[in-house]
Motif scaffolding. Structure first.
Motif, PDB file in Angstrom:
ATOM      1  N   VAL A  34       0.881  -1.385  -0.058  1.00 36.85           N
ATOM      2  CA  VAL A  34       0.145  -0.084   0.029  1.00 36.85           C
ATOM      3  C   VAL A  34       0.740   1.089  -0.136  1.00 36.85           C
ATOM      4  CG1 VAL A  34      -1.722   1.325   1.198  1.00 36.85           C
ATOM      5  CG2 VAL A  34      -1.773  -1.045   1.147  1.00 36.85           C
ATOM      6  N   HIS A  35       1.924   1.211   0.720  1.00 33.78           N
ATOM      7  CA  HIS A  35       2.977   2.319   0.651  1.00 33.78           C
ATOM      8  C   HIS A  35       4.056   2.157   0.161  1.00 33.78           C
ATOM      9  CE1 HIS A  35      -0.002   3.602   3.953  1.00 33.78           C
ATOM     10  NE2 HIS A  35       0.038   2.645   4.594  1.00 33.78           N
ATOM     11  N   ASP A  36       4.680   3.304  -0.383  1.00 34.61           N
ATOM     12  CA  ASP A  36       5.739   3.229  -0.961  1.00 34.61           C
ATOM     13  C   ASP A  36       7.154   3.559  -0.184  1.00 34.61           C
ATOM     14  OD1 ASP A  36       5.199   5.846  -0.951  1.00 34.61           O
ATOM     15  OD2 ASP A  36       5.742   6.589  -2.902  1.00 34.61           O
ATOM     16  N   GLU A  37       7.493   2.772   0.952  1.00 31.34           N
ATOM     17  CA  GLU A  37       8.250   2.771   1.669  1.00 31.34           C
ATOM     18  C   GLU A  37       9.617   2.305   1.198  1.00 31.34           C
ATOM     19  OE1 GLU A  37       6.658   1.802   5.841  1.00 31.34           O
ATOM     20  OE2 GLU A  37       5.589   0.779   4.558  1.00 31.34           O
ATOM     21  N   ASP A  38      10.829   3.208   1.460  1.00 34.55           N
ATOM     22  CA  ASP A  38      12.094   2.664   0.881  1.00 34.55           C
ATOM     23  C   ASP A  38      12.780   1.665   1.694  1.00 34.55           C
ATOM     24  OD1 ASP A  38      11.937   5.065  -0.729  1.00 34.55           O
ATOM     25  OD2 ASP A  38      13.235   6.269   0.320  1.00 34.55           O
ATOM     26  N   GLU A  39      12.266   1.599   2.762  1.00 33.19           N
ATOM     27  CA  GLU A  39      12.855   0.692   3.765  1.00 33.19           C
ATOM     28  C   GLU A  39      12.379  -0.862   3.530  1.00 33.19           C
ATOM     29  OE1 GLU A  39      13.260  -1.005   8.544  1.00 33.19           O
ATOM     30  OE2 GLU A  39      12.500   0.938   7.980  1.00 33.19           O
ATOM     31  N   LYS A  40      11.127  -0.703   3.256  1.00 30.79           N
ATOM     32  CA  LYS A  40      10.423  -2.089   2.650  1.00 30.79           C
ATOM     33  C   LYS A  40      10.629  -2.573   1.298  1.00 30.79           C
ATOM     34  CE  LYS A  40       7.451  -2.733   5.947  1.00 30.79           C
ATOM     35  NZ  LYS A  40       7.580  -3.854   7.013  1.00 30.79           N
ATOM     36  N   LEU A  41      11.153  -1.433   0.461  1.00 24.99           N
ATOM     37  CA  LEU A  41      11.708  -2.053  -1.025  1.00 24.99           C
ATOM     38  C   LEU A  41      12.914  -2.633  -0.899  1.00 24.99           C
ATOM     39  CD1 LEU A  41      11.982  -1.459  -4.067  1.00 24.99           C
ATOM     40  CD2 LEU A  41      13.009   0.730  -3.679  1.00 24.99           C
TER      41      LEU A  41
ATOM     42  N   MET B 146      18.670   3.404  -7.016  1.00 28.28           N
ATOM     43  CA  MET B 146      20.053   3.601  -7.609  1.00 28.28           C
ATOM     44  C   MET B 146      20.958   4.596  -6.833  1.00 28.28           C
ATOM     45  SD  MET B 146      20.085   1.876 -10.270  1.00 28.28           S
ATOM     46  CE  MET B 146      21.375   2.795 -11.183  1.00 28.28           C
ATOM     47  N   GLU B 147      20.351   5.489  -6.061  1.00 32.86           N
ATOM     48  CA  GLU B 147      21.004   6.397  -5.375  1.00 32.86           C
ATOM     49  C   GLU B 147      21.514   5.746  -4.214  1.00 32.86           C
ATOM     50  OE1 GLU B 147      18.384   9.229  -3.607  1.00 32.86           O
ATOM     51  OE2 GLU B 147      18.134  10.331  -5.627  1.00 32.86           O
ATOM     52  N   GLU B 148      20.889   4.558  -3.586  1.00 34.76           N
ATOM     53  CA  GLU B 148      21.529   4.004  -2.441  1.00 34.76           C
ATOM     54  C   GLU B 148      22.567   3.131  -3.139  1.00 34.76           C
ATOM     55  OE1 GLU B 148      21.814   2.213   1.434  1.00 34.76           O
ATOM     56  OE2 GLU B 148      20.970   4.098   0.632  1.00 34.76           O
ATOM     57  N   PHE B 149      22.663   2.287  -3.900  1.00 35.57           N
ATOM     58  CA  PHE B 149      23.740   1.508  -4.785  1.00 35.57           C
ATOM     59  C   PHE B 149      24.874   2.418  -5.168  1.00 35.57           C
ATOM     60  CE2 PHE B 149      20.780  -1.923  -6.800  1.00 35.57           C
ATOM     61  CZ  PHE B 149      20.698  -2.288  -5.637  1.00 35.57           C
ATOM     62  N   ALA B 150      24.734   3.898  -5.447  1.00 38.82           N
ATOM     63  CA  ALA B 150      25.785   4.624  -5.768  1.00 38.82           C
ATOM     64  C   ALA B 150      26.303   4.964  -4.546  1.00 38.82           C
ATOM     65  CB  ALA B 150      25.241   5.811  -6.453  1.00 38.82           C
ATOM     66  N   ARG B 151      25.522   4.959  -3.524  1.00 40.08           N
ATOM     67  CA  ARG B 151      26.159   5.587  -1.913  1.00 40.08           C
ATOM     68  C   ARG B 151      27.248   4.265  -1.541  1.00 40.08           C
ATOM     69  NH1 ARG B 151      25.679   4.539   3.214  1.00 40.08           N
ATOM     70  NH2 ARG B 151      23.907   3.061   2.560  1.00 40.08           N
ATOM     71  N   LEU B 152      26.740   3.215  -1.613  1.00 41.83           N
ATOM     72  CA  LEU B 152      27.397   2.101  -1.359  1.00 41.83           C
ATOM     73  C   LEU B 152      28.659   1.747  -1.922  1.00 41.83           C
ATOM     74  CD1 LEU B 152      24.629  -0.714  -0.720  1.00 41.83           C
ATOM     75  CD2 LEU B 152      25.642   0.675   0.999  1.00 41.83           C
ATOM     76  N   ALA B 153      28.393   2.127  -3.345  1.00 39.96           N
ATOM     77  CA  ALA B 153      29.806   2.079  -4.117  1.00 39.96           C
ATOM     78  C   ALA B 153      30.982   2.698  -3.713  1.00 39.96           C
ATOM     79  CB  ALA B 153      29.451   2.106  -5.672  1.00 39.96           C
TER      80      ALA B 153
END
Length: 225
Positions: free
Chosen positions: A87-94, A138-145
């Motif tokens: 129901v909700h577009d939560e980043d953590e759940k994604l 994609m932002e999170e992957f870039a941060r981890l990289a």
């Protein structure tokens, strides 16, 4: 050409019925089973071996994230694709859904056409994400990289004080390593099934593990077992 077999997992029967009607009305798709919680979905998946599981992320007893981890822990279900609904577009759940092994992630307020396109795309081997969440991922992957190797190694090889496993969680983890089911763990430790599931979720989160097997591997690497 046969029709793609789909298993629906959602605790709201009315919503499930609506999805089933939409899917069964398609010439290339058919619903072969319906589940009201994650454990039922796992049981039906092992029996029916559907091409796709459409999984609600929020269900009682066993939610969609834990059910996805359980499905991914079964070698015989390796080729089953999973589309998460929320129901909700939560980043953590994604992020949790992706780590758990989901192949796609759609919001429940999507249109019928968008839903069917998503289903067919996942069946075709594509990864489906809402545009805003795809950008965030994609932002999170870039941060981890951009993290230094030393920082990554520290996070991988050590548990912080806040993330340290409790004595009870270590007991549950030791039983998981033996291949015990949640019910067997509950019986062995004389605790409720709900409590076991809570401990398992906490263990996976603290060890940053996608599933039970990964948690055991992480624990062994860190000398916890």
């Amino acid at each position: 050409m046969g029709r793609w077999s789909i298993l629906l997992a959602d605790d709201h029967e009315l919503f499930r019925t609506g999805l089933a009607g939409l899917i069964d009305g398609q010439p290339d798709l058919q619903v072969v089973g319906q589940a009201g919680d994650g454990f039922e979905a796992l049981t039906l998946a092992r029996t029916l071996h559907p091409a796709l599981i459409v999984m609600d992320i929020s269900m009682p007893v066993c939610d969609g994230l834990e059910a996805t981890r359980l499905v991914r822990a079964m070698p015989e279900l390796a080729d089953v694709r999973i589309l998460m609904l929320t129901v909700h577009d939560e980043d953590e759940k994604l992020f949790e859904a992706i780590k758990a092994g989901a192949n796609g992630y759609l919001l429940k307020n999507t249109t019928s056409g968008e839903f069917l396109r998503g289903v067919r795309s996942v069946l075709a081997g594509e990864a489906i994400l809402p545009p805003r969440l795809a950008a965030r991922l994609m932002e999170e992957f870039a941060r981890l990289a951009t993290r230094s190797p030393s920082e990554e190694n520290r996070q991988r090889n050590s548990l912080s004080v806040d993330n340290a496993l409790t004595v009870r969680e270590l007991e549950v983890l030791a039983l998981i390593a033996t291949g015990a089911s949640d019910r067997q763990i509950a019986d062995q430790l004389f605790i409720s099934l709900h409590t076991v599931k809570t401990h398992v979720r906490n263990i996976l989160a603290k060890l940053h593990a996608a599933n039970r097997h990964a948690a055991v591997d992480q624990a062994r690497q860190r000398g916890l077992l």
